[in-house]
Design a protein around this motif. Structure first.
Motif, mmCIF file in Angstrom:
data_model
loop_
_atom_site.group_PDB
_atom_site.id
_atom_site.type_symbol
_atom_site.label_atom_id
_atom_site.label_comp_id
_atom_site.label_asym_id
_atom_site.label_seq_id
_atom_site.Cartn_x
_atom_site.Cartn_y
_atom_site.Cartn_z
ATOM 1 N N TYR A 114 0.812 -1.204 0.000
ATOM 2 C CA TYR A 114 0.000 0.000 0.000
ATOM 3 C C TYR A 114 0.856 1.268 0.000
ATOM 4 C CZ TYR A 114 -3.318 -3.527 1.556
ATOM 5 O OH TYR A 114 -4.085 -4.665 1.656
ATOM 6 N N GLY A 115 2.171 1.126 0.020
ATOM 7 C CA GLY A 115 3.067 2.271 0.103
ATOM 8 C C GLY A 115 3.634 2.399 1.506
ATOM 9 N N GLU A 116 4.217 3.562 1.807
ATOM 10 C CA GLU A 116 4.786 3.778 3.144
ATOM 11 C C GLU A 116 3.704 3.921 4.199
ATOM 12 O OE1 GLU A 116 9.063 5.923 2.501
ATOM 13 O OE2 GLU A 116 7.362 7.163 3.031
ATOM 14 N N ALA A 117 2.611 4.533 3.828
ATOM 15 C CA ALA A 117 1.493 4.731 4.747
ATOM 16 C C ALA A 117 0.210 4.713 3.930
ATOM 17 C CB ALA A 117 1.630 6.061 5.484
ATOM 18 N N TRP A 118 -0.889 4.371 4.572
ATOM 19 C CA TRP A 118 -2.166 4.374 3.865
ATOM 20 C C TRP A 118 -3.282 4.687 4.838
ATOM 21 C CZ3 TRP A 118 0.825 0.140 4.790
ATOM 22 C CH2 TRP A 118 0.290 -0.864 5.576
ATOM 23 N N ASP A 119 -4.366 5.186 4.282
ATOM 24 C CA ASP A 119 -5.526 5.576 5.077
ATOM 25 C C ASP A 119 -6.512 4.423 5.156
ATOM 26 O OD1 ASP A 119 -4.498 8.131 5.333
ATOM 27 O OD2 ASP A 119 -5.538 8.876 3.565
ATOM 28 N N VAL A 120 -6.995 4.183 6.342
ATOM 29 C CA VAL A 120 -8.052 3.187 6.542
ATOM 30 C C VAL A 120 -9.313 3.974 6.857
ATOM 31 C CG1 VAL A 120 -8.843 1.224 7.894
ATOM 32 C CG2 VAL A 120 -6.401 1.501 7.397
ATOM 33 N N VAL A 121 -10.217 4.020 5.900
ATOM 34 C CA VAL A 121 -11.476 4.751 6.051
ATOM 35 C C VAL A 121 -12.614 3.832 5.626
ATOM 36 C CG1 VAL A 121 -10.456 7.034 5.699
ATOM 37 C CG2 VAL A 121 -11.267 5.756 3.737
ATOM 38 N N THR A 122 -13.788 4.048 6.213
ATOM 39 C CA THR A 122 -14.926 3.213 5.838
ATOM 40 C C THR A 122 -15.366 3.519 4.417
ATOM 41 O OG1 THR A 122 -16.470 4.778 6.802
ATOM 42 C CG2 THR A 122 -15.757 2.966 8.203
ATOM 43 N N SER A 123 -15.858 2.478 3.771
ATOM 44 C CA SER A 123 -16.290 2.599 2.389
ATOM 45 C C SER A 123 -17.510 1.713 2.185
ATOM 46 C CB SER A 123 -15.166 2.159 1.445
ATOM 47 O OG SER A 123 -15.643 2.025 0.124
ATOM 48 N N GLU A 124 -18.460 2.212 1.425
ATOM 49 C CA GLU A 124 -19.652 1.409 1.102
ATOM 50 C C GLU A 124 -19.284 0.183 0.273
ATOM 51 O OE1 GLU A 124 -23.276 2.540 0.951
ATOM 52 O OE2 GLU A 124 -22.936 4.083 2.462
ATOM 53 N N ARG A 125 -18.204 0.294 -0.502
ATOM 54 C CA ARG A 125 -17.780 -0.800 -1.378
ATOM 55 C C ARG A 125 -16.471 -1.398 -0.869
ATOM 56 N NH1 ARG A 125 -17.690 0.982 -7.263
ATOM 57 N NH2 ARG A 125 -17.836 -1.251 -7.571
ATOM 58 N N ALA A 126 -16.386 -1.628 0.427
ATOM 59 C CA ALA A 126 -15.157 -2.127 1.050
ATOM 60 C C ALA A 126 -14.776 -3.495 0.497
ATOM 61 C CB ALA A 126 -15.335 -2.189 2.553
ATOM 62 N N ILE A 127 -13.489 -3.669 0.244
ATOM 63 C CA ILE A 127 -12.979 -4.964 -0.210
ATOM 64 C C ILE A 127 -12.309 -5.709 0.942
ATOM 65 C CG2 ILE A 127 -12.657 -4.219 -2.595
ATOM 66 C CD1 ILE A 127 -9.626 -3.950 -1.899
ATOM 67 N N ASN A 128 -12.333 -5.102 2.123
ATOM 68 C CA ASN A 128 -11.664 -5.665 3.288
ATOM 69 C C ASN A 128 -12.460 -5.236 4.515
ATOM 70 O OD1 ASN A 128 -9.794 -5.660 5.604
ATOM 71 N ND2 ASN A 128 -8.231 -6.193 4.081
ATOM 72 N N LEU A 129 -12.588 -6.101 5.490
ATOM 73 C CA LEU A 129 -13.343 -5.799 6.703
ATOM 74 C C LEU A 129 -12.819 -4.547 7.406
ATOM 75 C CD1 LEU A 129 -15.650 -6.786 8.534
ATOM 76 C CD2 LEU A 129 -13.955 -8.166 9.749
ATOM 77 N N ALA A 130 -11.516 -4.288 7.280
ATOM 78 C CA ALA A 130 -10.919 -3.115 7.933
ATOM 79 C C ALA A 130 -11.514 -1.805 7.421
ATOM 80 C CB ALA A 130 -9.406 -3.108 7.726
#
Length: 131
Positions: A32-48
Motif C-alpha cells: 500500500y506504500g509507506e502509509a495508507w488511510d483506513v477509512v470506511t467505504s460502502e464498497r469495502a474490499i476488506n473488513l478493515a
C-alpha cells in the motif's frame, strides 16, 4: 516491555505518523506504500474498511517479512464516528501462557511450519499448513 506505546499530542494531519516512524527507524514500504488511510467505504474490499468490529489479527502476515512494528494514527474521531476501536493483544504473553498450560500444543505450533495466504476471492482468511 509491554509491546504497546500510546503517543499523545501528535498532529492530526496526513504524514504525521510517517514522520514519527522515521524518528524510530527506516520505513519499509508495503503493497500500500509507506502509509495508507483506513477509512470506511460502502464498497469495502476488506473488513478493515467497514465500521464492523475487527477481531484480533496480524496485518500482512502473508508477507515473507511482515512488519515488525506498526503505527496507527487516528486523524479524526468525534461523536459522529462509530467504530474504530482497537484491541491490542500481547502475543508473547499468550505464548507464555500456552507454553505453561498446554506444552504439547505450544511445541506443535513452534515446530510445524505454516504459511498464510491472501486470496481476495475468498470471503475469509485461510491458513495453509504443511502438516
Amino acid at each position: 516491555e509491554r509491546g504497546v506505546v500510546l503517543v499523545h499530542g501528535a498532529p492530526a494531519e496526513p504524514g504525521a505518523v510517517t514522520r514519527l516512524a522515521r524518528r524510530i527507524g527506516p520505513v519499509q514500504p508495503q503493497i500500500y506504500g509507506e502509509a495508507w488511510d483506513v477509512v470506511t467505504s460502502e464498497r469495502a474490499i476488506n473488513l478493515a474498511y467497514t465500521g464492523e468490529p475487527l477481531g484480533p489479527h496480524m496485518d500482512l502476515c502473508y508477507y515473507e517479512s511482515p512488519p515488525g512494528l506498526q503505527l496507527l494514527h487516528c486523524l479524526r474521531f468525534d461523536e459522529s464516528i462509530a467504530g474504530g476501536e482497537s484491541t491490542l493483544i500481547d502475543a508473547f504473553a499468550v505464548a507464555r501462557a500456552l507454553r505453561r498450560s498446554q506444552p504439547r500444543a505450544f511445541a506443535d505450533l513452534a515446530r510445524i511450519p505454516a504459511t498464510s495466504l491472501k486470496d481476495p476471492s475468498m470471503t475469509q482468511s485461510w491458513l495453509m499448513s504443511s502438516c
